[in-house]
Design a protein around this motif. Structure first.
Motif, PDB file in Angstrom:
ATOM      1  N   GLY A   7       0.811  -1.205   0.000  1.00 55.49           N
ATOM      2  CA  GLY A   7       0.000   0.000   0.000  1.00 55.49           C
ATOM      3  C   GLY A   7       0.848   1.259   0.000  1.00 55.49           C
ATOM      4  O   GLY A   7       2.058   1.232   0.254  1.00 55.49           O
ATOM      5  N   SER A   8       0.192   2.361  -0.248  1.00 57.55           N
ATOM      6  CA  SER A   8       0.865   3.650  -0.260  1.00 57.55           C
ATOM      7  C   SER A   8       1.429   3.968   1.125  1.00 57.55           C
ATOM      8  O   SER A   8       0.772   3.724   2.141  1.00 57.55           O
ATOM      9  N   TYR A   9       2.635   4.480   1.156  1.00 56.91           N
ATOM     10  CA  TYR A   9       3.306   4.907   2.398  1.00 56.91           C
ATOM     11  C   TYR A   9       3.453   3.774   3.409  1.00 56.91           C
ATOM     12  O   TYR A   9       3.320   3.984   4.608  1.00 56.91           O
ATOM     13  N   GLN A  10       3.760   2.587   2.922  1.00 63.21           N
ATOM     14  CA  GLN A  10       3.941   1.437   3.812  1.00 63.21           C
ATOM     15  C   GLN A  10       5.411   1.081   4.032  1.00 63.21           C
ATOM     16  O   GLN A  10       5.705   0.096   4.689  1.00 63.21           O
ATOM     17  N   GLY A  11       6.327   1.863   3.469  1.00 61.87           N
ATOM     18  CA  GLY A  11       7.746   1.629   3.707  1.00 61.87           C
ATOM     19  C   GLY A  11       8.432   0.748   2.675  1.00 61.87           C
ATOM     20  O   GLY A  11       9.477   0.160   2.960  1.00 61.87           O
ATOM     21  N   LYS A  12       7.883   0.676   1.483  1.00 60.62           N
ATOM     22  CA  LYS A  12       8.447  -0.189   0.439  1.00 60.62           C
ATOM     23  C   LYS A  12       9.852   0.235   0.025  1.00 60.62           C
ATOM     24  O   LYS A  12      10.749  -0.603  -0.081  1.00 60.62           O
ATOM     25  N   GLY A  67      -4.955  -2.143  -6.541  1.00 65.47           N
ATOM     26  CA  GLY A  67      -6.106  -2.961  -6.901  1.00 65.47           C
ATOM     27  C   GLY A  67      -7.041  -3.284  -5.756  1.00 65.47           C
ATOM     28  O   GLY A  67      -8.098  -3.865  -5.969  1.00 65.47           O
ATOM     29  N   ASN A  68      -6.662  -2.929  -4.549  1.00 64.15           N
ATOM     30  CA  ASN A  68      -7.528  -3.193  -3.396  1.00 64.15           C
ATOM     31  C   ASN A  68      -8.421  -1.982  -3.150  1.00 64.15           C
ATOM     32  O   ASN A  68      -8.071  -0.868  -3.475  1.00 64.15           O
ATOM     33  N   GLY A  69      -9.549  -2.214  -2.573  1.00 61.38           N
ATOM     34  CA  GLY A  69     -10.416  -1.096  -2.215  1.00 61.38           C
ATOM     35  C   GLY A  69     -11.545  -0.893  -3.205  1.00 61.38           C
ATOM     36  O   GLY A  69     -11.881  -1.759  -4.011  1.00 61.38           O
ATOM     37  N   ARG A  81      -6.031   1.148 -13.013  1.00 63.79           N
ATOM     38  CA  ARG A  81      -6.007   0.105 -11.980  1.00 63.79           C
ATOM     39  C   ARG A  81      -5.873  -1.280 -12.611  1.00 63.79           C
ATOM     40  O   ARG A  81      -5.075  -2.107 -12.163  1.00 63.79           O
ATOM     41  N   GLU A  82      -6.639  -1.530 -13.647  1.00 64.47           N
ATOM     42  CA  GLU A  82      -6.614  -2.842 -14.298  1.00 64.47           C
ATOM     43  C   GLU A  82      -5.295  -3.096 -15.015  1.00 64.47           C
ATOM     44  O   GLU A  82      -4.718  -4.186 -14.902  1.00 64.47           O
ATOM     45  N   VAL A  83      -4.806  -2.120 -15.758  1.00 65.58           N
ATOM     46  CA  VAL A  83      -3.543  -2.287 -16.482  1.00 65.58           C
ATOM     47  C   VAL A  83      -2.390  -2.464 -15.499  1.00 65.58           C
ATOM     48  O   VAL A  83      -1.520  -3.321 -15.697  1.00 65.58           O
ATOM     49  N   THR A  84      -2.384  -1.688 -14.436  1.00 63.45           N
ATOM     50  CA  THR A  84      -1.332  -1.832 -13.428  1.00 63.45           C
ATOM     51  C   THR A  84      -1.353  -3.237 -12.841  1.00 63.45           C
ATOM     52  O   THR A  84      -0.301  -3.879 -12.709  1.00 63.45           O
ATOM     53  N   GLY A  85      -2.519  -3.733 -12.521  1.00 59.05           N
ATOM     54  CA  GLY A  85      -2.628  -5.089 -11.988  1.00 59.05           C
ATOM     55  C   GLY A  85      -2.125  -6.134 -12.960  1.00 59.05           C
ATOM     56  O   GLY A  85      -1.386  -7.053 -12.582  1.00 59.05           O
ATOM     57  N   ARG A  86      -2.484  -6.000 -14.213  1.00 54.86           N
ATOM     58  CA  ARG A  86      -2.047  -6.980 -15.220  1.00 54.86           C
ATOM     59  C   ARG A  86      -0.535  -6.938 -15.429  1.00 54.86           C
ATOM     60  O   ARG A  86       0.113  -7.972 -15.583  1.00 54.86           O
TER      61      ARG A  86
END
Length: 110
Positions: A7-12, A67-69, A81-86
């Protein structure tokens, strides 16, 4: 190639730097994809460009999991969202490792 998602701002990014200090980073892949879609690039063109960039050396690809939410109301945002997931699915298949980061804690899932 190693893929890190979360997720966003999770420390990746910090997780990547701590665990893979000598690698090259392709950070914010989700934003890169959005910009390419705005330039009317196809999913295949975007994926080819990503693969061209990471073709040499040890790369860490870092992306938000978008893709969540709630499904976006806007058609372009749904497409993004769909293209990023694919694209993430394709990259995960080819990755030597996949990590998911939540609250700064990474877990290797592949």
């Amino acid at each position: 190639m190693i893929l890190i998602v979360g997720g966003s701002y999770q420390g990746k990014t910090e997780y990547a730097r701590q665990n893979f200090p000598n690698a090259k980073y392709f950070n914010n892949l989700h934003t890169f994809i959005k910009k390419r879609l705005e330039d009317l690039k196809s999913q295949d063109e975007i994926l080819a460009e990503i693969k061209d960039v990471i073709s040499e050396g040890q790369w860490i690809i870092i992306s938000d999991e978008i893709g969540n939410g709630v499904v976006p109301y806007d058609a372009f945002d749904r497409q993004w969202r769909e293209v990023t997931g694919r694209i993430l699915i394709s990259l995960a298949r080819e990755a030597t490792e996949v990590h998911k980061v939540v609250c700064g804690i990474g877990q290797r899932i592949k």
